[in-house]
Design a protein around this motif. Structure first.
Motif: not given
Ligand code: OOG
Ligand code: MG
Length: 257
Positions: A63, A145, A106
């Motif tokens: 996002t 990754f 987050e």
């Molecule tokens: C995918 C998950 C992305 C975020 O907060 O953007 C995600 C990744 O980066 O492996 O959790």
């Protein structure tokens, strides 16, 4: 393996997670598109539920531009959170149980009622009971990754663990709060909640809409992770991680080995 076998792909991804062993990307080889990838994710999470885990929420991914740029995928995605992924604030994780864990700061929402798709942004404020700073631990099951859009969706958007800090009532304005990620007391990432689709409430709107397309409706009492405001940082054994969100406080996590 060739051909599309959602249950087989879910099993491979599940084994990769439970044995902390990376697997090669598979979407291109088996012709997995976005819709089929969400089907694999459903089967993957169902394996966890069959082991006794419980769904506790939903998470958004990619996002923010910082995240999209870091992984080279530029579509908003969503995944599922289970109780087994929830680490108490100040708690610890054993890094040896992951493949190549990363942490990211987050914002978490606690849902009060079921938001409807297409509700105006303002209406979400009363769909949300509380808000908190959070840390997400992501751990792609793919080597290096590295993944395509369907790969990461099938892999439950790299979800591995999360920490939610203290809940507070939703303050006026969530759209420009400073965000820091600290490792061992040093600031490693700096951002703003504005990076999350301009306003993290928009992530909830997107989550309702995108998950709704796959028949998944958010539930009262669920946690909702709006997506990282900054790039993610590798989690090393011994690290003390702190996410700080202005006005909301901090969430902390310790890495042991
Ligand atoms: C995918 C998950 C992305 C975020 O907060 O953007 C995600 C990744 O980066 O492996 O959790
Ligand atoms: Mg995340």
């Amino acid at each position: 393996m060739s051909g599309l076998d959602p249950a087989g792909i879910a099993e491979q991804l599940d084994k990769a997670a439970t044995t902390a062993t990376a697997i090669p990307q598979l979407a291109a080889e088996v012709g997995l598109d976005v819709d089929a990838a969400y089907g694999v994710q459903t089967a993957l999470v169902q394996r966890r539920l069959d082991r006794g885990e419980r769904l506790v929420g939903l998470k958004m991914g990619l996002t923010s531009k910082a995240k999209m740029a870091q992984v080279g995928v530029d579509e908003v995605i969503w995944g599922r959170l289970t109780d087994a992924m929830w680490v108490p604030d100040g708690g610890s994780v054993d890094v040896s149980t992951y493949i190549h864990p990363r942490v990211e700061p987050e914002v978490a929402f606690l849902l009060d009622r079921l938001p409807e798709p297409g509700e105006p942004l303002g209406a979400f404020t009363d769909a949300v009971r509380a808000v908190a700073p959070a840390i997400e631990l992501i751990d792609s099951r793919y080597a290096n990754f590295t993944f395509s859009l369907p790969d990461v969706i099938a892999d439950n958007t790299s979800a591995a663990a999360f920490v939610v800090g203290p809940w507070s009532p939703v303050p006026d304005g969530l759209d420009n709060l400073g965000v820091l990620l600290e490792i061992d007391g040093r600031v490693t990432q700096v951002g703003s909640t504005a990076a999350i689709l301009g306003d993290p409430r928009r992530a909830l709107d997107e989550g309702v809409r995108l998950a709704g397309r796959h028949g998944v409706r958010l539930r009262e009492g669920w946690v909702f992770l709006a997506g990282a405001a900054t790039a993610a940082v590798p989690l090393r054994p011994g690290a003390q991680v702190r996410a700080v969100v202005e006005k909301l406080g901090t969430a902390t996590l310790k890495a042991v080995s």
